[in-house]
Design an enzyme around this catalytic site. Sequence first.
Site, short mmCIF file in Angstrom:
data_model
loop_
_atom_site.label_atom_id
_atom_site.label_comp_id
_atom_site.label_asym_id
_atom_site.label_seq_id
_atom_site.Cartn_x
_atom_site.Cartn_y
_atom_site.Cartn_z
CG ASN A 96 1.13 8.47 2.67
OD1 ASN A 96 1.57 7.62 3.44
ND2 ASN A 96 0.02 8.27 1.97
CB SER A 148 8.76 1.21 4.09
OG SER A 148 8.51 -0.17 4.31
CE1 TYR A 163 6.73 0.22 -0.98
CE2 TYR A 163 8.06 -0.90 0.67
CZ TYR A 163 7.00 -0.08 0.35
OH TYR A 163 6.22 0.48 1.35
CE LYS A 167 7.96 3.38 0.44
NZ LYS A 167 7.16 4.61 0.62
CB THR A 198 -3.43 -0.18 3.25
OG1 THR A 198 -2.26 -0.64 2.54
CG2 THR A 198 -3.01 0.48 4.55
N1 NAD Z 1 0.62 -0.79 3.60
C1 NAD Z 1 1.78 -1.11 4.09
O1 NAD Z 1 2.00 -2.24 4.59
C2 NAD Z 1 2.91 -0.11 4.08
C3 NAD Z 1 4.04 -0.38 4.87
C4 NAD Z 1 5.10 0.51 4.88
C5 NAD Z 1 5.03 1.67 4.12
N2 NAD Z 1 3.93 1.91 3.36
C6 NAD Z 1 3.92 3.15 2.58
O2 NAD Z 1 2.85 3.96 2.98
C7 NAD Z 1 2.39 4.77 1.89
C8 NAD Z 1 0.89 4.57 1.71
O3 NAD Z 1 0.66 3.19 1.49
P1 NAD Z 1 -0.81 2.56 1.49
O4 NAD Z 1 -0.67 1.18 1.99
O5 NAD Z 1 -1.77 3.50 2.13
O6 NAD Z 1 -1.04 2.49 -0.10
P2 NAD Z 1 -2.38 2.53 -0.96
O7 NAD Z 1 -2.03 1.83 -2.23
O8 NAD Z 1 -3.56 2.05 -0.18
O9 NAD Z 1 -2.59 4.10 -1.26
C9 NAD Z 1 -1.70 4.82 -2.07
C10 NAD Z 1 -2.38 6.10 -2.53
O10 NAD Z 1 -1.44 6.82 -3.35
C11 NAD Z 1 -2.14 7.31 -4.50
N3 NAD Z 1 -1.20 7.50 -5.62
C12 NAD Z 1 -0.62 6.54 -6.38
N4 NAD Z 1 0.12 7.10 -7.35
C13 NAD Z 1 0.02 8.45 -7.20
C14 NAD Z 1 0.54 9.55 -7.92
N5 NAD Z 1 1.34 9.39 -8.99
N6 NAD Z 1 0.22 10.81 -7.49
C15 NAD Z 1 -0.60 10.98 -6.42
N7 NAD Z 1 -1.12 9.96 -5.71
C16 NAD Z 1 -0.83 8.71 -6.09
C17 NAD Z 1 -3.16 6.23 -4.80
O11 NAD Z 1 -4.21 6.68 -5.64
C18 NAD Z 1 -3.62 5.85 -3.38
O12 NAD Z 1 -4.69 6.67 -2.96
C19 NAD Z 1 3.24 4.33 0.69
O13 NAD Z 1 4.34 5.21 0.54
C20 NAD Z 1 3.72 2.95 1.09
O14 NAD Z 1 4.91 2.59 0.44
C21 NAD Z 1 2.87 1.05 3.32
#
Ligand code: NAD
Length: 258
Positions: A96, A148, A163, A167, A198
């Site tokens: 994730n 995503s 991005y 995805k 988030t």
């Molecule tokens: N927030 C949104 O609107 C949204 C929408 C669609 C998809 N996503 C996807 O959901 C996933 C989580 O997103 P989120 O909003 O919770 O993001 P976030 O930035 O709140 O959390 C991301 C987490 O990943 C960790 N991380 C970053 N680099 C890392 C690495 N090299 N190794 C291990 N951990 C690492 C960070 O420390 C953090 O805890 C992502 O893949 C994001 O692309 C998010």
Amino acid sequence: MGILDRLSLKGKKIYVTGGAQGLGKSMATALAEAGADLAIVDINGEKATAAAKEIADATGQQVIAIKTDVTDPQAVTEMVDEVVAKLGGLDVAFNNAGMSLRIPAEKMAYKDWLRVVDLNLNSVFLCSQAAGRHMLKQGKGSIVNTASMSAHIANRPQPQSSYNATKGGVLQLSQSLAIEWAKRGVRVNTISPGYMGTDMTLKSPDLQPLIKQWEAWSPLGRMGRPDELQGIAVYLASDASSFSTGDDYLIDGGFTQV
Ligand SMILES: NC(=O)c1ccc[n+]([C@@H]2O[C@H](COP(=O)([O-])OP(=O)(O)OC[C@H]3O[C@@H](n4cnc5c(N)ncnc54)[C@H](O)[C@@H]3O)[C@@H](O)[C@H]2O)c1
């Protein structure tokens, strides 16, 4: 066996990357509530430890923290070995962790492009491969990769080609692995969230003026809450989803339908 029993995760051993905060932490909380033992895997060791303690205290499940950079192939192999050793197995993998950079394509430095590809796509391959090797040996497992809605649409107005491309790659990679491993008991699916509240969205200063616009475009008129992915996370981790593989679960409040 009734549906609630099939949705139970009692006895399952699961890791969640990027589990220290945001969508990963919320999904991890639900998995533990449904009975799983967990590893919170994150590059931020302190936050991972705090999240693991919070979830363990709230649910009574075994929840460990593993500090790992999921873009490092050696570290990923060691992480999977540690999960198996400390939790006593690995049944489900949530890959994730991800990031977003919003830079116009013509101005994007190649090193920035590579950072996004490395975390959003390459790490999903590395983690799926390492978890998949273990699951293929035991003839059973479920891998859930976070894609995503950006795998389906090019978002606007923010420029985020790296991005969106990664995805789309996660979606196609996951479908390809699902086909390769279907007959050997390993299922691979994706969750494709729409805009969710988030740190990735709420704490990015450049996105603040855009949030109202996205909400106006959304049929539900708002972004999603992280807890609104908890149901699909539990479903895909559970035996209730035994006919789901190579499938993408788009959860976006109808955003991509208008
Ligand atoms: N927030 C949104 O609107 C949204 C929408 C669609 C998809 N996503 C996807 O959901 C996933 C989580 O997103 P989120 O909003 O919770 O993001 P976030 O930035 O709140 O959390 C991301 C987490 O990943 C960790 N991380 C970053 N680099 C890392 C690495 N090299 N190794 C291990 N951990 C690492 C960070 O420390 C953090 O805890 C992502 O893949 C994001 O692309 C998010």
